[in-house]
Design a protein around this motif. Structure first.
Motif, PDB file in Angstrom:
ATOM      1  N   GLN A  22     -12.406 -25.798  -4.402  1.00 52.14           N
ATOM      2  CA  GLN A  22     -11.597 -26.986  -4.160  1.00 52.14           C
ATOM      3  C   GLN A  22     -10.189 -26.594  -3.744  1.00 52.14           C
ATOM      4  OE1 GLN A  22     -11.784 -29.355  -7.722  1.00 52.14           O
ATOM      5  NE2 GLN A  22     -13.655 -30.339  -7.051  1.00 52.14           N
ATOM      6  N   SER A  23      -9.515 -27.499  -3.050  1.00 59.71           N
ATOM      7  CA  SER A  23      -8.140 -27.231  -2.629  1.00 59.71           C
ATOM      8  C   SER A  23      -7.128 -27.856  -3.604  1.00 59.71           C
ATOM      9  CB  SER A  23      -7.909 -27.782  -1.217  1.00 59.71           C
ATOM     10  OG  SER A  23      -8.136 -29.183  -1.204  1.00 59.71           O
ATOM     11  N   THR A  24      -7.600 -28.581  -4.594  1.00 57.28           N
ATOM     12  CA  THR A  24      -6.717 -29.242  -5.549  1.00 57.28           C
ATOM     13  C   THR A  24      -6.803 -28.572  -6.909  1.00 57.28           C
ATOM     14  OG1 THR A  24      -7.085 -31.328  -4.406  1.00 57.28           O
ATOM     15  CG2 THR A  24      -6.090 -31.463  -6.579  1.00 57.28           C
ATOM     16  N   GLY A  25      -5.649 -28.232  -7.473  1.00 58.35           N
ATOM     17  CA  GLY A  25      -5.586 -27.634  -8.798  1.00 58.35           C
ATOM     18  C   GLY A  25      -5.285 -28.678  -9.857  1.00 58.35           C
ATOM     19  N   TYR A  26      -5.017 -28.221 -11.077  1.00 59.10           N
ATOM     20  CA  TYR A  26      -4.685 -29.108 -12.189  1.00 59.10           C
ATOM     21  C   TYR A  26      -3.225 -28.913 -12.576  1.00 59.10           C
ATOM     22  CZ  TYR A  26      -9.463 -30.589 -13.059  1.00 59.10           C
ATOM     23  OH  TYR A  26     -10.704 -31.161 -12.949  1.00 59.10           O
ATOM     24  N   ASN A  27      -2.552 -30.023 -12.840  1.00 60.79           N
ATOM     25  CA  ASN A  27      -1.164 -30.001 -13.282  1.00 60.79           C
ATOM     26  C   ASN A  27      -1.148 -29.985 -14.812  1.00 60.79           C
ATOM     27  OD1 ASN A  27       1.590 -30.101 -13.316  1.00 60.79           O
ATOM     28  ND2 ASN A  27       1.726 -32.271 -12.816  1.00 60.79           N
ATOM     29  N   ILE A  28      -1.679 -28.901 -15.372  1.00 65.69           N
ATOM     30  CA  ILE A  28      -1.775 -28.721 -16.821  1.00 65.69           C
ATOM     31  C   ILE A  28      -1.111 -27.399 -17.151  1.00 65.69           C
ATOM     32  CG2 ILE A  28      -3.375 -28.377 -18.760  1.00 65.69           C
ATOM     33  CD1 ILE A  28      -5.423 -30.070 -17.223  1.00 65.69           C
ATOM     34  N   SER A  29      -0.308 -27.388 -18.201  1.00 69.42           N
ATOM     35  CA  SER A  29       0.369 -26.154 -18.592  1.00 69.42           C
ATOM     36  C   SER A  29      -0.641 -25.063 -18.910  1.00 69.42           C
ATOM     37  CB  SER A  29       1.249 -26.385 -19.830  1.00 69.42           C
ATOM     38  OG  SER A  29       2.239 -27.336 -19.537  1.00 69.42           O
ATOM     39  N   ALA A  30      -0.304 -23.850 -18.495  1.00 73.96           N
ATOM     40  CA  ALA A  30      -1.178 -22.702 -18.755  1.00 73.96           C
ATOM     41  C   ALA A  30      -0.903 -22.144 -20.145  1.00 73.96           C
ATOM     42  CB  ALA A  30      -0.941 -21.622 -17.714  1.00 73.96           C
ATOM     43  N   LEU A  31      -1.972 -21.785 -20.839  1.00 73.96           N
ATOM     44  CA  LEU A  31      -1.818 -21.025 -22.080  1.00 73.96           C
ATOM     45  C   LEU A  31      -1.428 -19.594 -21.735  1.00 73.96           C
ATOM     46  CD1 LEU A  31      -5.044 -22.211 -23.961  1.00 73.96           C
ATOM     47  CD2 LEU A  31      -2.689 -22.852 -24.479  1.00 73.96           C
ATOM     48  N   ALA A  32      -2.019 -19.094 -20.638  1.00 81.23           N
ATOM     49  CA  ALA A  32      -1.737 -17.740 -20.163  1.00 81.23           C
ATOM     50  C   ALA A  32      -2.284 -17.599 -18.753  1.00 81.23           C
ATOM     51  CB  ALA A  32      -2.388 -16.710 -21.085  1.00 81.23           C
ATOM     52  N   TRP A  33      -1.830 -16.564 -18.057  1.00 83.08           N
ATOM     53  CA  TRP A  33      -2.329 -16.200 -16.734  1.00 83.08           C
ATOM     54  C   TRP A  33      -2.900 -14.797 -16.794  1.00 83.08           C
ATOM     55  CZ3 TRP A  33      -2.555 -19.178 -12.398  1.00 83.08           C
ATOM     56  CH2 TRP A  33      -1.843 -20.395 -12.412  1.00 83.08           C
ATOM     57  N   ARG A  34      -3.962 -14.547 -16.041  1.00 80.24           N
ATOM     58  CA  ARG A  34      -4.575 -13.225 -15.975  1.00 80.24           C
ATOM     59  C   ARG A  34      -4.901 -12.909 -14.516  1.00 80.24           C
ATOM     60  NH1 ARG A  34      -2.893 -13.308 -20.470  1.00 80.24           N
ATOM     61  NH2 ARG A  34      -4.036 -13.062 -22.415  1.00 80.24           N
ATOM     62  N   SER A  35      -4.911 -11.639 -14.190  1.00 79.23           N
ATOM     63  CA  SER A  35      -5.399 -11.171 -12.891  1.00 79.23           C
ATOM     64  C   SER A  35      -6.774 -10.558 -13.128  1.00 79.23           C
ATOM     65  CB  SER A  35      -4.447 -10.131 -12.296  1.00 79.23           C
ATOM     66  OG  SER A  35      -3.248 -10.753 -11.902  1.00 79.23           O
ATOM     67  N   VAL A  36      -7.789 -11.151 -12.518  1.00 81.88           N
ATOM     68  CA  VAL A  36      -9.172 -10.715 -12.742  1.00 81.88           C
ATOM     69  C   VAL A  36      -9.900 -10.610 -11.407  1.00 81.88           C
ATOM     70  CG1 VAL A  36      -9.268 -11.730 -15.071  1.00 81.88           C
ATOM     71  CG2 VAL A  36     -10.011 -13.069 -13.099  1.00 81.88           C
ATOM     72  N   GLY A  37     -11.076  -9.975 -11.435  1.00 84.02           N
ATOM     73  CA  GLY A  37     -11.851  -9.812 -10.215  1.00 84.02           C
ATOM     74  C   GLY A  37     -12.851 -10.925  -9.957  1.00 84.02           C
ATOM     75  N   LEU A  38     -13.461 -11.437 -11.026  1.00 83.57           N
ATOM     76  CA  LEU A  38     -14.530 -12.423 -10.890  1.00 83.57           C
ATOM     77  C   LEU A  38     -14.276 -13.621 -11.801  1.00 83.57           C
ATOM     78  CD1 LEU A  38     -17.522  -9.913 -11.155  1.00 83.57           C
ATOM     79  CD2 LEU A  38     -16.655 -10.951  -9.059  1.00 83.57           C
ATOM     80  N   VAL A  39     -14.930 -14.749 -11.483  1.00 90.88           N
ATOM     81  CA  VAL A  39     -14.803 -15.939 -12.326  1.00 90.88           C
ATOM     82  C   VAL A  39     -15.327 -15.646 -13.739  1.00 90.88           C
ATOM     83  CG1 VAL A  39     -17.008 -17.001 -11.670  1.00 90.88           C
ATOM     84  CG2 VAL A  39     -15.094 -18.451 -12.377  1.00 90.88           C
ATOM     85  N   GLU A  40     -16.341 -14.775 -13.856  1.00 92.52           N
ATOM     86  CA  GLU A  40     -16.867 -14.408 -15.179  1.00 92.52           C
ATOM     87  C   GLU A  40     -15.818 -13.674 -16.010  1.00 92.52           C
ATOM     88  OE1 GLU A  40     -20.256 -15.068 -12.457  1.00 92.52           O
ATOM     89  OE2 GLU A  40     -18.477 -13.813 -12.288  1.00 92.52           O
ATOM     90  N   ASP A  41     -14.960 -12.896 -15.352  1.00101.69           N
ATOM     91  CA  ASP A  41     -13.868 -12.210 -16.052  1.00101.69           C
ATOM     92  C   ASP A  41     -12.838 -13.222 -16.557  1.00101.69           C
ATOM     93  OD1 ASP A  41     -15.096  -9.767 -15.403  1.00101.69           O
ATOM     94  OD2 ASP A  41     -13.934  -9.593 -13.545  1.00101.69           O
ATOM     95  N   CYS A  42     -12.619 -14.268 -15.784  1.00 97.46           N
ATOM     96  CA  CYS A  42     -11.703 -15.335 -16.192  1.00 97.46           C
ATOM     97  C   CYS A  42     -12.275 -16.086 -17.402  1.00 97.46           C
ATOM     98  CB  CYS A  42     -11.461 -16.279 -15.010  1.00 97.46           C
ATOM     99  SG  CYS A  42     -10.106 -17.450 -15.222  1.00 97.46           S
ATOM    100  N   GLN A  43     -13.593 -16.341 -17.372  1.00 95.62           N
ATOM    101  CA  GLN A  43     -14.255 -16.976 -18.520  1.00 95.62           C
ATOM    102  C   GLN A  43     -14.107 -16.114 -19.764  1.00 95.62           C
ATOM    103  OE1 GLN A  43     -18.236 -17.222 -16.982  1.00 95.62           O
ATOM    104  NE2 GLN A  43     -17.943 -19.283 -16.171  1.00 95.62           N
TER     105      GLN A  43
END
Length: 162
Positions: A59-80
């Motif tokens: 999608q081209s639209t994100g969420y305007n919700i405060s982040a608990l944290a940010w990470r740099s990852v390779g795959l969506v599974e790593d983000c999960q």
């Protein structure tokens, strides 16, 4: 040879489930719970589990919700996995294309996703996958090993203690 019988079930609360199979020719009555617990197969079963549910892909639209944290990852599974290891995290936005320019990261961890809090302006360069952890009913399978003969009728019995 060994054979396997499988019993599928779900429970409404945390329970220890015990199941067994009996040759129908020798069954005089249904086994009681203590009998199943002594010679049957047992497992602890939960009524539900947290599973990842995709809310939107590429999608081209994100969420305007405060982040608990940010990470740099390779795959969506790593983000999960990053979210699962972060207390209070139940939602993610993974940048399939691009990254957050302020945080130099592509994985946003959030308390959850609220469809009423999407960004008003779509991104012209980034594409997102949004996912949330949701509690869903769990279906269990219990495998019972035995020497089952072809052409023979067997009865399965189960009990649950919560």
């Amino acid at each position: 040879g060994r054979s396997v019988a499988q019993v599928s079930f779900n429970v409404s609360s945390l329970a220890v489930v015990s199941c067994g199979i009996i040759d129908a020719r020798y069954q005089l009555r249904a086994p009681i719970a203590t009998e199943l617990e002594s010679w049957g197969v047992s497992m602890t079963a939960e009524p539900s589990a947290l599973n990842w549910v995709t809310v939107g892909t590429f999608q081209s639209t994100g969420y305007n919700i405060s982040a608990l944290a940010w990470r740099s990852v390779g795959l969506v599974e790593d983000c999960q996995a990053a979210c699962s290891g972060f207390e209070g995290c139940y939602g993610i936005t993974f940048y399939e294309v691009g990254q957050d320019l302020v945080n130099n990261a592509n994985c946003k961890l959030m308390e959850g996703l609220d469809p009423n809090k999407t960004d008003s302006t779509p991104s012209s360069v980034a594409r997102f996958t949004h996912m949330a952890l949701e509690r869903v009913a769990t279906f269990h399978q219990l495998s019972i090993l035995g020497t089952l003969l072809p052409g023979t009728i067997y009865h399965s019995s189960c009990c649950a203690r919560d």
